[in-house]
Scaffold this active site. Structure first.
Site, short mmCIF file in Angstrom:
data_model
loop_
_atom_site.label_atom_id
_atom_site.label_comp_id
_atom_site.label_asym_id
_atom_site.label_seq_id
_atom_site.Cartn_x
_atom_site.Cartn_y
_atom_site.Cartn_z
N HIS A 13 78.49 47.30 88.71
CA HIS A 13 78.88 46.53 87.52
C HIS A 13 80.13 45.71 87.81
CE1 HIS A 13 76.98 50.00 85.05
NE2 HIS A 13 76.18 48.97 84.89
N LYS A 37 71.32 57.32 71.54
CA LYS A 37 71.55 57.83 72.88
C LYS A 37 73.03 58.17 73.04
CE LYS A 37 70.06 56.54 77.49
NZ LYS A 37 69.84 55.38 78.34
N ARG A 86 69.61 44.27 90.61
CA ARG A 86 69.70 45.04 91.86
C ARG A 86 68.50 44.80 92.75
NH1 ARG A 86 70.57 50.41 88.54
NH2 ARG A 86 68.96 49.26 87.47
N SER A 123 74.20 54.08 86.89
CA SER A 123 75.06 55.05 86.21
C SER A 123 74.40 56.42 86.17
CB SER A 123 75.36 54.58 84.78
OG SER A 123 76.02 53.34 84.80
#
Ligand code: PNS
Length: 154
Positions: A13, A37, A86, A123
């Site tokens: 990030h 979440k 990515r 993450s």
């Protein structure tokens, strides 16, 4: 605008935020408040970790938002959403979101490829490795490492 969950911010990030901050005079890094979440870190801690990790960058501010990203962008007068990619597999969902966001608001999304050294980072993976005592020192900024290690001691 650089939006995300950032639970927590990773070196991947940070790479995108650093490179985007060279392209844009002002940038908001915005953490999604997602009541469905809980995540590992609360939103205030996520924001603190981002702020501490981007202290060397001028024009970068940290905020949180809930609801639709494009509504928040419009409120803030944001013209461009920046997302990191990515791998090709990321692009399937990211392109869908970019098309939806542009359709809803006209706001464009600009994609930046992450540095190849960060291509495997997420993450979730970092949290899993850290949880089982693996070394993530080279994968996250120091303010995140500090908090992950503190959690491990708990
Ligand atoms: O880091 P993430 O979890 O990949 O970030 C995803 C995020 C926060 C950018 C995305 O879920 C989002 O924009 N959520 C806000 C709700 C929204 O606008 N949904 C419609 C997207 S087309």
């Amino acid at each position: 605008m650089c939006p995300g969950s950032f639970d927590p911010i990773t070196n991947g990030h940070l790479d995108i935020i650093e490179r985007a901050s060279e392209l844009y005079d002002e940038m908001i890094v915005a953490v999604l408040v997602n009541p469905e979440k809980a995540g590992m870190f609360d939103v205030d801690t996520r924001m603190a970790m981002i702020a501490e990790s981007t202290v060397h960058l001028s024009g970068v501010t940290v905020d949180s938002f809930h609801g639709l990203l494009v509504d928040y962008c419009r409120d803030q007068g944001v013209e461009v959403i920046v997302k990191g990619l990515r791998a090709i597999s990321d692009s399937e969902y990211e392109v869908q979101m970019a098309q939806m966001n542009r359709g809803l608001s006209g706001i464009e999304t600009v994609f930046m490829p992450t540095g190849p050294e960060h291509g495997h980072l997420s993450s979730s993976l970092i949290k899993a490795v850290a949880h089982f005592g693996g070394d993530v020192a080279h994968l996250v900024p120091p303010p995140v490492l500090q908090r992950l290690l503190a959690r491990r001691e708990d």
